[in-house]
Scaffold this active site. Structure first.
Site, short mmCIF file in Angstrom:
data_model
loop_
_atom_site.label_atom_id
_atom_site.label_comp_id
_atom_site.label_asym_id
_atom_site.label_seq_id
_atom_site.Cartn_x
_atom_site.Cartn_y
_atom_site.Cartn_z
N GLY A 15 -7.57 1.87 -4.36
CA GLY A 15 -7.56 2.64 -2.84
C GLY A 15 -6.34 3.42 -3.04
N ASP A 16 -5.36 2.83 -3.40
CA ASP A 16 -4.00 3.37 -3.24
C ASP A 16 -3.91 4.24 -4.30
OD1 ASP A 16 -3.44 1.55 -1.06
OD2 ASP A 16 -2.60 0.06 -2.35
N LYS B 175 1.03 -1.27 0.08
CA LYS B 175 -0.10 -0.07 0.14
C LYS B 175 0.86 1.50 -0.03
CE LYS B 175 -3.83 -2.47 2.19
NZ LYS B 175 -4.37 -2.93 0.87
N GLY B 176 1.79 1.31 0.65
CA GLY B 176 2.90 2.56 1.10
C GLY B 176 3.45 2.86 -0.53
N LYS C 64 -19.13 3.90 -5.95
CA LYS C 64 -20.26 5.05 -5.39
C LYS C 64 -19.43 6.30 -5.41
CE LYS C 64 -21.44 1.94 -2.46
NZ LYS C 64 -21.28 1.55 -1.07
N GLY C 65 -18.05 6.46 -5.58
CA GLY C 65 -17.35 7.72 -5.34
C GLY C 65 -16.61 7.78 -4.03
N MET D 209 -15.58 4.73 -1.77
CA MET D 209 -16.75 3.78 -1.54
C MET D 209 -16.85 3.24 -3.01
SD MET D 209 -19.64 6.10 0.47
CE MET D 209 -19.73 7.56 -0.94
N GLY D 210 -15.60 2.82 -3.59
CA GLY D 210 -15.64 2.27 -4.99
C GLY D 210 -16.34 3.10 -5.88
O1 RIB Z 1 -4.07 -2.04 -1.79
C1 RIB Z 1 -3.56 -3.07 -2.42
C2 RIB Z 1 -2.18 -3.72 -1.96
O2 RIB Z 1 -2.38 -4.33 -1.04
C3 RIB Z 1 -1.46 -4.81 -2.76
O3 RIB Z 1 -0.34 -3.89 -3.69
C4 RIB Z 1 -0.88 -5.61 -1.77
O4 RIB Z 1 0.63 -5.38 -1.87
C5 RIB Z 1 -1.39 -5.09 -0.57
O5 RIB Z 1 -0.26 -4.60 0.32
#
Ligand code: RIB
Length: 306
Positions: A252-253, A40-41, A225-226, A222-223
């Site tokens: 989300g990232d 995620k980071g 839904k925005g 909210m995917g």
């Molecule tokens: O948010 C998606 C991420 O969650 C993926 O890339 C996976 O590595 C997990 O960390």
């Protein structure tokens, strides 16, 4: 240029595309597999950097073949990776991801080296963190380090954005309430507040609960839904373009990286959220996590096509 510090995880994503999961004792052939950089980071840092942000990354890679490649990936995306260090004798974080035929994902994470990004590592980078306008955090590193960075943000007067993912029950609410920005999805909001999130009204109430406790800005993703932006003064629902979804992993990232880039550049909340929902929707149209993140030109072309 204004800088963003991402203090967080990196993983290697092992993505299996399958119509269903095997049941216990079954061997099932899946049609496709892909390997990619994730976490995620790292995803949030890469999305921001691809859109032109100046990103400082603090992360720990493993003492294995993934480690040097992960660091090289940060560098080739223009990220300042001086504080991406190796945890001796520890393996890299990995994430087996399963994507179904509707593009929805299930993810397992093995944090590995990410658990070793310590308070001391963060303090060693303090002079460079002080040059940043925003710190972006997630929950794939140790909670001790997460809490320390929240306090550091208060101490140094640098706004901190926490993406409370993956969801963890029992977070220290005294720490959470010191945040400038909290960006949960609906599930994370429910786990964080203990309140229902079945309707938009519920989500509004749960987000308001957090602002009433001190969080300055809550943005609920909210995917399709925005996103819902809630501050003490305003509540704004930002719709999302409806697209043909291939793979939602990392969307989300993508949202957070794009939001951070626009918010730091312009200081305006609603336009930054508007850009972020569009960027995240674009990422769902392609497979993979970082592989699905557009650069500036690709993002412009997509927006022109809407
Ligand atoms: O948010 C998606 C991420 O969650 C993926 O890339 C996976 O590595 C997990 O960390």
């Amino acid at each position: 240029m204004k800088k963003i510090a991402v203090i967080g995880s990196n993983m290697v994503d092992l993505v299996t595309y399958t119509d269903r999961m095997p049941i216990q004792g079954e061997t099932l052939e899946a049609p496709d597999f892909d390997l990619g950089f994730g976490g995620k980071g790292a995803n949030q840092a890469i999305a921001a950097a691809r859109l032109g942000a100046d990103v400082l990354m603090l992360s720990k890679v493993g003492d294995d073949m993934f480690g040097p490649n992960t660091k090289a990936n940060f560098i080739s995306n223009g990220i300042d990776a001086r504080y991406v260090e190796t945890a001796p004798g520890i393996s890299s974080g990995v994430a087996p991801i399963f994507v179904d035929s509707n593009g929805q994902n299930s993810i397992l994470i093995i944090k590995g080296a990410n658990n070793h990004l310590s308070v001391a590592d963060v303090e060693r980078a303090i002079e460079d963190i002080r040059k940043c306008e925003l710190i972006v955090l997630q929950l794939e590193i140790s909670l001790e380090t997460v809490y320390h960075v929240i306090e550091l943000g208060v101490r140094e007067n640098i706004p901190v954005l926490l993406n409370p993912a993956p969801a963890i029950a029992g977070l220290d609410m005294d720490k959470i309430c010191q945040l400038d920005m909290l960006v949960p999805n609906e599930t994370e909001l429910e786990i964080l507040t203990g309140l229902p999130v079945d309707t938009l009204g519920h989500i509004e109430t749960a987000a308001k609960f957090l602002t009433s406790k001190g969080v300055k800005k809550v943005i609920v993703t909210m995917g399709s839904k925005g996103a819902l932006l809630v501050t003490a003064e305003e509540m704004t629902l930002i719709p999302c373009p409806q697209v043909e979804v291939k793979d939602t992993s990392g969307a989300g990232d993508a949202f957070i990286g794009c939001f951070a880039n626009h918010y730091v550049a312009n200081g305006e909340l609603i336009p930054a959220v508007q850009q972020a929902v569009i960027y995240a929707s674009l990422s769902t149209m392609k497979p993979g996590t970082q592989k699905s993140y557009a650069n500036v030109d690709q993002f412009k072309a997509y927006k022109n096509s809407l």
